[in-house]
Design a protein around this motif. Structure first.
Motif, mmCIF file in Angstrom:
data_model
loop_
_atom_site.group_PDB
_atom_site.id
_atom_site.type_symbol
_atom_site.label_atom_id
_atom_site.label_comp_id
_atom_site.label_asym_id
_atom_site.label_seq_id
_atom_site.Cartn_x
_atom_site.Cartn_y
_atom_site.Cartn_z
ATOM 1 N N GLY A 1 0.803 -1.163 -0.055
ATOM 2 C CA GLY A 1 0.242 0.018 0.002
ATOM 3 C C GLY A 1 0.839 1.384 0.097
ATOM 4 O O GLY A 1 0.652 2.236 -0.695
ATOM 5 N N ILE A 2 1.829 1.206 0.687
ATOM 6 C CA ILE A 2 2.655 2.374 0.829
ATOM 7 C C ILE A 2 3.616 2.493 -0.411
ATOM 8 O O ILE A 2 3.531 3.787 -1.122
ATOM 9 N N VAL A 3 4.089 1.564 -1.072
ATOM 10 C CA VAL A 3 4.768 1.717 -2.402
ATOM 11 C C VAL A 3 3.948 2.125 -3.536
ATOM 12 O O VAL A 3 4.126 3.022 -4.200
ATOM 13 N N GLU A 4 2.629 1.411 -3.553
ATOM 14 C CA GLU A 4 1.923 2.109 -4.734
ATOM 15 C C GLU A 4 1.432 3.298 -4.327
ATOM 16 O O GLU A 4 1.222 4.124 -5.254
ATOM 17 N N THR A 5 1.254 4.073 -3.193
ATOM 18 C CA THR A 5 0.860 5.324 -2.902
ATOM 19 C C THR A 5 1.807 6.278 -3.348
ATOM 20 O O THR A 5 2.006 7.320 -3.852
ATOM 21 N N LEU A 6 3.389 5.624 -2.919
ATOM 22 C CA LEU A 6 4.567 6.605 -3.102
ATOM 23 C C LEU A 6 4.532 7.029 -4.776
ATOM 24 O O LEU A 6 5.127 7.940 -5.221
ATOM 25 N N LYS A 7 4.309 5.945 -5.217
ATOM 26 C CA LYS A 7 4.398 6.243 -6.830
ATOM 27 C C LYS A 7 3.437 7.145 -7.460
ATOM 28 O O LYS A 7 3.633 7.776 -8.404
ATOM 29 N N THR A 8 2.433 7.606 -6.891
ATOM 30 C CA THR A 8 1.523 8.637 -7.013
ATOM 31 C C THR A 8 2.034 10.006 -6.530
ATOM 32 O O THR A 8 1.200 11.037 -6.847
ATOM 33 N N VAL A 9 2.649 9.962 -5.347
ATOM 34 C CA VAL A 9 3.101 11.311 -4.449
ATOM 35 C C VAL A 9 4.376 11.550 -4.877
ATOM 36 O O VAL A 9 4.906 12.761 -4.313
ATOM 37 N N ALA A 10 5.379 10.678 -5.272
ATOM 38 C CA ALA A 10 6.782 11.066 -5.367
ATOM 39 C C ALA A 10 7.058 10.894 -6.802
ATOM 40 O O ALA A 10 6.674 9.867 -7.520
ATOM 41 N N ASP A 11 8.084 11.606 -7.411
ATOM 42 C CA ASP A 11 8.440 11.730 -8.506
ATOM 43 C C ASP A 11 8.997 10.309 -9.326
ATOM 44 O O ASP A 11 8.873 9.951 -10.061
ATOM 45 N N ARG A 12 9.904 9.741 -8.013
ATOM 46 C CA ARG A 12 10.458 8.448 -8.484
ATOM 47 C C ARG A 12 10.515 7.794 -7.147
ATOM 48 O O ARG A 12 10.882 8.238 -5.975
ATOM 49 N N VAL A 13 10.499 6.521 -7.148
ATOM 50 C CA VAL A 13 10.611 5.609 -5.984
ATOM 51 C C VAL A 13 11.280 4.331 -6.588
ATOM 52 O O VAL A 13 11.267 3.726 -7.545
ATOM 53 N N THR A 14 12.391 4.076 -5.688
ATOM 54 C CA THR A 14 13.325 3.089 -5.823
ATOM 55 C C THR A 14 13.181 2.121 -4.674
ATOM 56 O O THR A 14 13.176 2.445 -3.433
ATOM 57 N N LEU A 15 12.739 0.584 -4.859
ATOM 58 C CA LEU A 15 12.414 -0.322 -4.048
ATOM 59 C C LEU A 15 13.337 -1.155 -3.582
ATOM 60 O O LEU A 15 13.892 -1.750 -4.796
ATOM 61 N N VAL A 16 13.790 -1.567 -2.337
ATOM 62 C CA VAL A 16 14.693 -2.554 -2.032
ATOM 63 C C VAL A 16 14.346 -3.072 -0.582
ATOM 64 O O VAL A 16 13.195 -2.768 -0.096
ATOM 65 N N VAL A 17 14.919 -4.244 -0.561
ATOM 66 C CA VAL A 17 14.575 -5.199 0.698
ATOM 67 C C VAL A 17 15.636 -5.154 1.539
ATOM 68 O O VAL A 17 16.825 -4.576 1.167
ATOM 69 N N PRO A 18 15.554 -5.263 2.918
ATOM 70 C CA PRO A 18 16.425 -5.093 3.795
ATOM 71 C C PRO A 18 17.943 -5.655 3.695
ATOM 72 O O PRO A 18 19.253 -5.303 3.902
ATOM 73 N N ASP A 19 17.866 -7.006 3.047
ATOM 74 C CA ASP A 19 18.813 -7.787 3.133
ATOM 75 C C ASP A 19 19.714 -7.758 1.776
ATOM 76 O O ASP A 19 20.649 -8.040 1.629
ATOM 77 N N GLU A 20 19.217 -6.698 0.853
ATOM 78 C CA GLU A 20 20.016 -6.109 -0.467
ATOM 79 C C GLU A 20 21.314 -5.341 0.081
ATOM 80 O O GLU A 20 21.253 -4.623 1.233
ATOM 81 N N ASP A 21 22.270 -5.084 -0.814
ATOM 82 C CA ASP A 21 22.946 -3.949 -0.609
ATOM 83 C C ASP A 21 22.531 -2.538 -0.799
ATOM 84 O O ASP A 21 22.714 -1.964 -1.757
ATOM 85 N N VAL A 22 21.818 -2.184 0.320
ATOM 86 C CA VAL A 22 21.184 -0.863 0.206
ATOM 87 C C VAL A 22 22.227 0.195 0.001
ATOM 88 O O VAL A 22 21.674 1.068 -0.542
ATOM 89 N N VAL A 23 23.284 0.153 0.639
ATOM 90 C CA VAL A 23 24.131 1.318 0.699
ATOM 91 C C VAL A 23 24.642 1.339 -0.885
ATOM 92 O O VAL A 23 24.707 2.651 -1.219
ATOM 93 N N LYS A 24 24.850 0.477 -1.536
ATOM 94 C CA LYS A 24 25.238 0.409 -2.855
ATOM 95 C C LYS A 24 24.227 1.177 -3.864
ATOM 96 O O LYS A 24 24.534 1.735 -4.803
ATOM 97 N N VAL A 25 23.001 0.554 -3.480
ATOM 98 C CA VAL A 25 21.686 1.073 -4.340
ATOM 99 C C VAL A 25 21.860 2.663 -4.029
ATOM 100 O O VAL A 25 21.387 3.439 -4.915
#
Length: 373
Positions: free
Chosen positions: A72-96
């Protein structure tokens, strides 16, 4: 031949008339109700406006029941923010983060997100925010997480001072809202319709409530769904009314809300020592996410009282409250016998929810406070 066909058709007229007599009032009532709901939806739903912000969103990483919140948050972010990048916690979030250079990073829950990653992203000059979803029930854990973020958001107003006292310089009260794509009025099958329902886990305070409530509702059509309801004293007597151990997705939950005239909301206790991790014994005074989900579905909600509730709904006009099992049973009887009043409160609750309590409203507040703080 024509005469034979006429006799064949005439034989079905009584059944047709009976079906029409039974079905027409039901169809008219359903159509009229959904039409009224649709009028409210069109009038009350705000039009999202995209902001020139790039949000790096880190999911809870916990799966169900947190994944619907993430969605719900991701789908809403897509409507209120110009760009959304989605990651999960165990990804290399710092690199992204280093590669895409977002304006801010929003983390939901944060229990699976390494604080070392958060610190590294802070050092890049990227504003970091966390939205705690279970306060105050896990504050033993979240106390050690919160201090690593630029801005902390909590759905429990009593936790604002708790985090501030532990060194968080920016803490805001922000309850979760609702995603209307999942929770909305529906035309449910008549086969599943009833009068009263409750959906949720059988924490001990809820068990105590329903132990007293069940005999008072024995003459009503009741449906309960969730974990641990075999804790009831007379479970064997009531088990035919219970979907034991069932986790329901948002769409199925909303459908069940719509299938009943009244939906009960009973908040979780802050001092349940068998499940909570809240050694500070922070009391809970804020409404749970179910409060907004029930009202967004167009159902009449009967909820136990919490001090912050009046900030979000007008009791008696947009939502109904109870203070004991006997009071709850009496009010359910009243609203089941006063259909017009029940519908009016449900419609006002739907209007208020769509106007003020969707993720569009919440995420606009969150972005404002994070970027302008």
């Amino acid at each position: 031949m024509a005469r034979a066909n006429n006799r064949y058709a005439d034989s079905f007229k009584p059944a047709y008339r009976a079906g029409r007599d039974d079905g027409y009032p039901l169809g008219w009532a359903d159509g009229h109700w959904l039409g009224r709901c649709e009028a409210v939806i069109r009038a009350a739903t705000p039009v999202p406006v995209k902001r020139p912000i790039h949000v790096l969103y880190v999911t809870s990483g916990k799966g169900y029941p947190y994944s619907p919140l993430d969605n719900g948050i991701v789908e809403t972010l897509k409507t209120v923010a110009d760009r959304v990048t989605l990651v999960v916690p165990d990804e290399d979030v710092v690199k992204v983060a280093s590669k895409v250079r977002p304006d801010m990073m929003l983390v939901l829950d944060g229990m699976h997100m390494s604080v070392d990653k958060v610190q590294a992203i802070n050092e890049m000059g990227i504003r970091t925010a966390i939205w705690f979803t279970d306060d105050p029930y896990y504050t033993d854990i979240t106390a050690g997480i919160a201090t690593h973020y630029f801005h902390v958001f909590t759905l429990e107003s009593n936790c604002v001072a708790f985090y501030a006292e532990r060194g968080c310089s920016r803490v805001s009260y922000l309850p979760l809202g609702v995603f209307p794509g999942s929770y909305h009025p529906r035309n449910t099958p008549h086969s599943m319709r009833g009068e009263i329902c409750f959906i949720g886990t059988a924490y001990w305070n809820r068990v105590a409530l329903f132990n007293q409530l069940m005999p008072l509702l024995a003459h009503r059509r009741l449906h309960i769904s969730g974990m641990w309801w075999d804790r009831l004293n007379e479970y064997e007597q009531w088990k035919s009314l219970i979907d034991l151990g069932k986790w329901m997705e948002p769409d199925e939950t909303s459908e069940r809300y719509n299938a009943n005239k009244i939906v009960i909301n009973s908040h979780r206790a802050h001092d349940d020592g068998t499940f909570n991790q809240n050694k500070a014994e922070i009391t809970a005074v804020s409404p749970n996410p179910r409060t907004f989900e029930i009202s967004a579905s167009g159902a009449l909600q009967l909820t136990d009282w919490r001090e912050d509730l009046a900030q979000f709904y007008i009791p008696g006009q947009e939502i109904a409250t109870y203070d004991s099992p006997e009071d709850l049973a009496a009010k359910m009887e009243y609203y089941l016998e006063h259909e017009e009043e029940r519908q009016e409160i449900a419609l006002r609750g739907l209007r208020r929810t769509l106007r003020d309590h969707t993720y569009v409203s919440r995420l606009n507040q969150l972005m404002d406070l994070t970027m302008n703080g």
